[in-house]
Scaffold this motif. Structure first.
Motif, PDB file in Angstrom:
ATOM      1  N   PRO A  39      -2.261   8.506  -8.419  1.00 60.13           N
ATOM      2  CA  PRO A  39      -2.480   9.183  -9.799  1.00 60.13           C
ATOM      3  C   PRO A  39      -3.314   8.430 -10.212  1.00 60.13           C
ATOM      4  CG  PRO A  39      -0.499   7.563 -10.248  1.00 60.13           C
ATOM      5  CD  PRO A  39      -0.427   8.205  -8.819  1.00 60.13           C
ATOM      6  N   HIS A  40      -4.790   8.912 -11.148  1.00 62.17           N
ATOM      7  CA  HIS A  40      -5.790   9.040 -11.239  1.00 62.17           C
ATOM      8  C   HIS A  40      -5.145   6.944 -11.606  1.00 62.17           C
ATOM      9  CE1 HIS A  40      -7.613  12.093 -10.429  1.00 62.17           C
ATOM     10  NE2 HIS A  40      -6.845  12.873 -11.236  1.00 62.17           N
ATOM     11  N   GLU A  41      -4.330   7.239 -12.525  1.00 62.70           N
ATOM     12  CA  GLU A  41      -4.208   5.469 -13.084  1.00 62.70           C
ATOM     13  C   GLU A  41      -3.664   4.637 -12.393  1.00 62.70           C
ATOM     14  OE1 GLU A  41      -1.070   8.226 -13.896  1.00 62.70           O
ATOM     15  OE2 GLU A  41      -3.486   8.719 -15.078  1.00 62.70           O
ATOM     16  N   ALA A  42      -3.753   4.612 -11.206  1.00 60.44           N
ATOM     17  CA  ALA A  42      -3.014   3.905 -10.315  1.00 60.44           C
ATOM     18  C   ALA A  42      -4.006   2.399 -10.284  1.00 60.44           C
ATOM     19  CB  ALA A  42      -2.649   4.064  -9.067  1.00 60.44           C
ATOM     20  N   THR A  43      -2.989   1.897 -10.100  1.00 62.55           N
ATOM     21  CA  THR A  43      -3.211   0.067  -9.845  1.00 62.55           C
ATOM     22  C   THR A  43      -4.443   0.225  -8.675  1.00 62.55           C
ATOM     23  OG1 THR A  43      -2.081  -1.211  -8.929  1.00 62.55           O
ATOM     24  CG2 THR A  43      -2.595  -0.721 -11.499  1.00 62.55           C
ATOM     25  N   GLN A  44      -5.209  -0.691  -7.867  1.00 60.69           N
ATOM     26  CA  GLN A  44      -6.266  -1.103  -7.161  1.00 60.69           C
ATOM     27  C   GLN A  44      -5.186  -2.161  -5.649  1.00 60.69           C
ATOM     28  OE1 GLN A  44      -9.511  -4.346  -7.239  1.00 60.69           O
ATOM     29  NE2 GLN A  44     -10.326  -2.227  -7.785  1.00 60.69           N
ATOM     30  N   GLU A  45      -4.223  -2.183  -6.906  1.00 58.59           N
ATOM     31  CA  GLU A  45      -2.656  -3.204  -5.672  1.00 58.59           C
ATOM     32  C   GLU A  45      -1.529  -1.956  -5.210  1.00 58.59           C
ATOM     33  OE1 GLU A  45      -2.598  -4.383  -8.910  1.00 58.59           O
ATOM     34  OE2 GLU A  45      -4.027  -5.865  -8.248  1.00 58.59           O
ATOM     35  N   GLN A  46      -1.812  -0.853  -5.971  1.00 54.33           N
ATOM     36  CA  GLN A  46      -1.113   0.551  -5.349  1.00 54.33           C
ATOM     37  C   GLN A  46      -1.304   0.864  -4.369  1.00 54.33           C
ATOM     38  OE1 GLN A  46      -0.996   2.179  -9.603  1.00 54.33           O
ATOM     39  NE2 GLN A  46       1.627   1.460  -9.500  1.00 54.33           N
ATOM     40  N   GLU A  47      -2.675   0.940  -4.787  1.00 53.26           N
ATOM     41  CA  GLU A  47      -3.724   1.987  -3.497  1.00 53.26           C
ATOM     42  C   GLU A  47      -3.584   0.819  -2.623  1.00 53.26           C
ATOM     43  OE1 GLU A  47      -8.642   2.493  -3.002  1.00 53.26           O
ATOM     44  OE2 GLU A  47      -8.197   2.413  -4.698  1.00 53.26           O
ATOM     45  N   ALA A  48      -3.789  -0.454  -2.708  1.00 49.32           N
ATOM     46  CA  ALA A  48      -3.795  -1.458  -1.331  1.00 49.32           C
ATOM     47  C   ALA A  48      -2.678  -1.070  -0.681  1.00 49.32           C
ATOM     48  CB  ALA A  48      -3.927  -2.620  -1.877  1.00 49.32           C
ATOM     49  N   TYR A  49      -0.907  -0.927  -1.082  1.00 50.85           N
ATOM     50  CA  TYR A  49      -0.042  -0.750  -0.682  1.00 50.85           C
ATOM     51  C   TYR A  49       0.301   0.866  -0.122  1.00 50.85           C
ATOM     52  CZ  TYR A  49       4.464   0.484  -0.405  1.00 50.85           C
ATOM     53  OH  TYR A  49       5.963   0.759  -0.756  1.00 50.85           O
ATOM     54  N   VAL A  50      -0.468   1.547  -0.917  1.00 49.93           N
ATOM     55  CA  VAL A  50      -0.284   2.468   0.109  1.00 49.93           C
ATOM     56  C   VAL A  50      -1.431   2.843   0.995  1.00 49.93           C
ATOM     57  CG1 VAL A  50      -0.957   5.416  -0.426  1.00 49.93           C
ATOM     58  CG2 VAL A  50       0.269   3.907  -2.077  1.00 49.93           C
ATOM     59  N   ARG A  51      -2.780   2.482   1.029  1.00 51.23           N
ATOM     60  CA  ARG A  51      -3.116   1.840   2.652  1.00 51.23           C
ATOM     61  C   ARG A  51      -2.671   1.736   3.594  1.00 51.23           C
ATOM     62  NH1 ARG A  51      -7.841   3.839   1.995  1.00 51.23           N
ATOM     63  NH2 ARG A  51      -8.573   3.962  -0.480  1.00 51.23           N
ATOM     64  N   ALA A  52      -2.011   0.275   3.180  1.00 51.81           N
ATOM     65  CA  ALA A  52      -1.073  -0.190   4.632  1.00 51.81           C
ATOM     66  C   ALA A  52      -0.136   0.802   4.396  1.00 51.81           C
ATOM     67  CB  ALA A  52      -0.797  -1.435   3.798  1.00 51.81           C
ATOM     68  N   LYS A  53       0.476   0.940   3.582  1.00 53.22           N
ATOM     69  CA  LYS A  53       2.027   1.506   4.422  1.00 53.22           C
ATOM     70  C   LYS A  53       1.881   3.204   5.135  1.00 53.22           C
ATOM     71  CE  LYS A  53       6.261   4.116   2.322  1.00 53.22           C
ATOM     72  NZ  LYS A  53       6.285   4.618   1.285  1.00 53.22           N
ATOM     73  N   TRP A  54       0.345   3.752   4.624  1.00 54.72           N
ATOM     74  CA  TRP A  54       0.114   5.311   5.374  1.00 54.72           C
ATOM     75  C   TRP A  54      -0.750   5.067   6.872  1.00 54.72           C
ATOM     76  CZ3 TRP A  54       2.314   9.873   4.834  1.00 54.72           C
ATOM     77  CH2 TRP A  54       3.250   9.751   3.425  1.00 54.72           C
ATOM     78  N   GLY A  55      -1.295   3.721   6.774  1.00 50.87           N
ATOM     79  CA  GLY A  55      -1.906   2.838   7.724  1.00 50.87           C
ATOM     80  C   GLY A  55      -3.281   3.881   7.746  1.00 50.87           C
ATOM     81  N   PHE A  56      -3.833   3.729   6.111  1.00 52.50           N
ATOM     82  CA  PHE A  56      -4.893   4.162   6.454  1.00 52.50           C
ATOM     83  C   PHE A  56      -5.886   2.723   6.114  1.00 52.50           C
ATOM     84  CE2 PHE A  56      -3.307   7.538   3.530  1.00 52.50           C
ATOM     85  CZ  PHE A  56      -3.737   9.268   4.738  1.00 52.50           C
ATOM     86  N   ASP A  57      -5.553   2.095   6.165  1.00 57.22           N
ATOM     87  CA  ASP A  57      -6.123   0.892   6.506  1.00 57.22           C
ATOM     88  C   ASP A  57      -6.528   0.544   7.802  1.00 57.22           C
ATOM     89  OD1 ASP A  57      -3.848   0.298   7.030  1.00 57.22           O
ATOM     90  OD2 ASP A  57      -3.720  -1.802   5.923  1.00 57.22           O
ATOM     91  N   LYS A  58      -6.192   0.336   8.504  1.00 51.88           N
ATOM     92  CA  LYS A  58      -6.533   0.826  10.159  1.00 51.88           C
ATOM     93  C   LYS A  58      -7.548   1.475  10.243  1.00 51.88           C
ATOM     94  CE  LYS A  58      -2.268  -0.206  11.658  1.00 51.88           C
ATOM     95  NZ  LYS A  58      -1.295  -0.377  10.030  1.00 51.88           N
ATOM     96  N   PRO A  59      -8.751   1.461  11.758  1.00 53.04           N
ATOM     97  CA  PRO A  59     -10.136   2.234  12.237  1.00 53.04           C
ATOM     98  C   PRO A  59      -9.589   3.220  11.946  1.00 53.04           C
ATOM     99  CG  PRO A  59     -10.024   0.219  12.928  1.00 53.04           C
ATOM    100  CD  PRO A  59      -8.502   0.467  12.222  1.00 53.04           C
ATOM    101  N   LEU A  60     -10.382   4.629  12.190  1.00 51.82           N
ATOM    102  CA  LEU A  60     -10.072   6.235  12.249  1.00 51.82           C
ATOM    103  C   LEU A  60     -10.107   6.489  13.711  1.00 51.82           C
ATOM    104  CD1 LEU A  60     -12.809   8.391  10.454  1.00 51.82           C
ATOM    105  CD2 LEU A  60     -10.724   8.189  10.135  1.00 51.82           C
ATOM    106  N   TYR A  61      -9.640   5.849  14.623  1.00 49.73           N
ATOM    107  CA  TYR A  61      -9.567   5.168  16.418  1.00 49.73           C
ATOM    108  C   TYR A  61      -8.088   5.506  16.152  1.00 49.73           C
ATOM    109  CZ  TYR A  61     -10.721   0.846  17.685  1.00 49.73           C
ATOM    110  OH  TYR A  61     -10.454   0.114  17.364  1.00 49.73           O
ATOM    111  N   VAL A  62      -7.543   4.445  15.854  1.00 51.28           N
ATOM    112  CA  VAL A  62      -6.226   4.084  15.612  1.00 51.28           C
ATOM    113  C   VAL A  62      -4.972   4.782  14.630  1.00 51.28           C
ATOM    114  CG1 VAL A  62      -5.072   2.007  14.610  1.00 51.28           C
ATOM    115  CG2 VAL A  62      -6.630   1.417  15.563  1.00 51.28           C
ATOM    116  N   GLN A  63      -6.206   5.233  13.247  1.00 50.87           N
ATOM    117  CA  GLN A  63      -5.039   5.929  12.769  1.00 50.87           C
ATOM    118  C   GLN A  63      -5.217   7.954  13.480  1.00 50.87           C
ATOM    119  OE1 GLN A  63      -6.680   7.365   9.026  1.00 50.87           O
ATOM    120  NE2 GLN A  63      -7.905   4.775   8.778  1.00 50.87           N
ATOM    121  N   TYR A  64      -5.957   7.828  14.419  1.00 48.46           N
ATOM    122  CA  TYR A  64      -6.093   9.348  15.304  1.00 48.46           C
ATOM    123  C   TYR A  64      -4.493   8.316  15.885  1.00 48.46           C
ATOM    124  CZ  TYR A  64      -6.816  13.247  17.913  1.00 48.46           C
ATOM    125  OH  TYR A  64      -6.757  14.731  18.681  1.00 48.46           O
TER     126      TYR A  64
END
Length: 111
Positions: A39-64
């Motif tokens: 949601p728009h009101e998400a905190t940076q901690e929540q954003e970091a958690y989602v990035r780590a959980k879904w793998g969006f913190d990794k480089p694009l070639y690793v994600q692919y």
């Protein structure tokens, strides 16, 4: 005939690879996927958690690579719209899609 089938099989593999590459690029070109998951009101901690959980913190070639590995195992992830596995959504709609395709085929043969 066997050679023809082998060639067609490899052409299908290449087509699926190209299609998956296009889908992957379009998902990432349309913006940050994390913004669609939170949601728009998400905190940076929540954003970091989602990035780590879904793998969006990794480089694009690793994600692919992870995307391809999971697609081969028929694990297409969780639908952001329905909040359940994508394979369930596909299998739920498959009978209607097949009947529509069959009806279209029958109509085109009749015409």
């Amino acid at each position: 005939m066997q050679r023809y089938l082998v060639i067609r099989f490899f052409q299908a593999i290449v087509a699926l690879f190209i299609l998956s590459s296009v889908v992957f690029v379009l998902v990432h070109a349309s913006g940050d996927p994390v913004t669609y998951l939170l949601p728009h009101e998400a905190t940076q901690e929540q954003e970091a958690y989602v990035r780590a959980k879904w793998g969006f913190d990794k480089p694009l070639y690793v994600q692919y690579g992870i995307f391809l590995k999971n697609a081969v195992k028929w694990d297409l992830g969780i639908s952001t719209r329905h909040r359940r596995p994508v394979t369930e959504v596909i299998l739920e709609r498959l009978p209607r899609s097949a009947s529509l395709a069959g009806l279209g085929l029958a109509f085109s043969i009749a015409v």
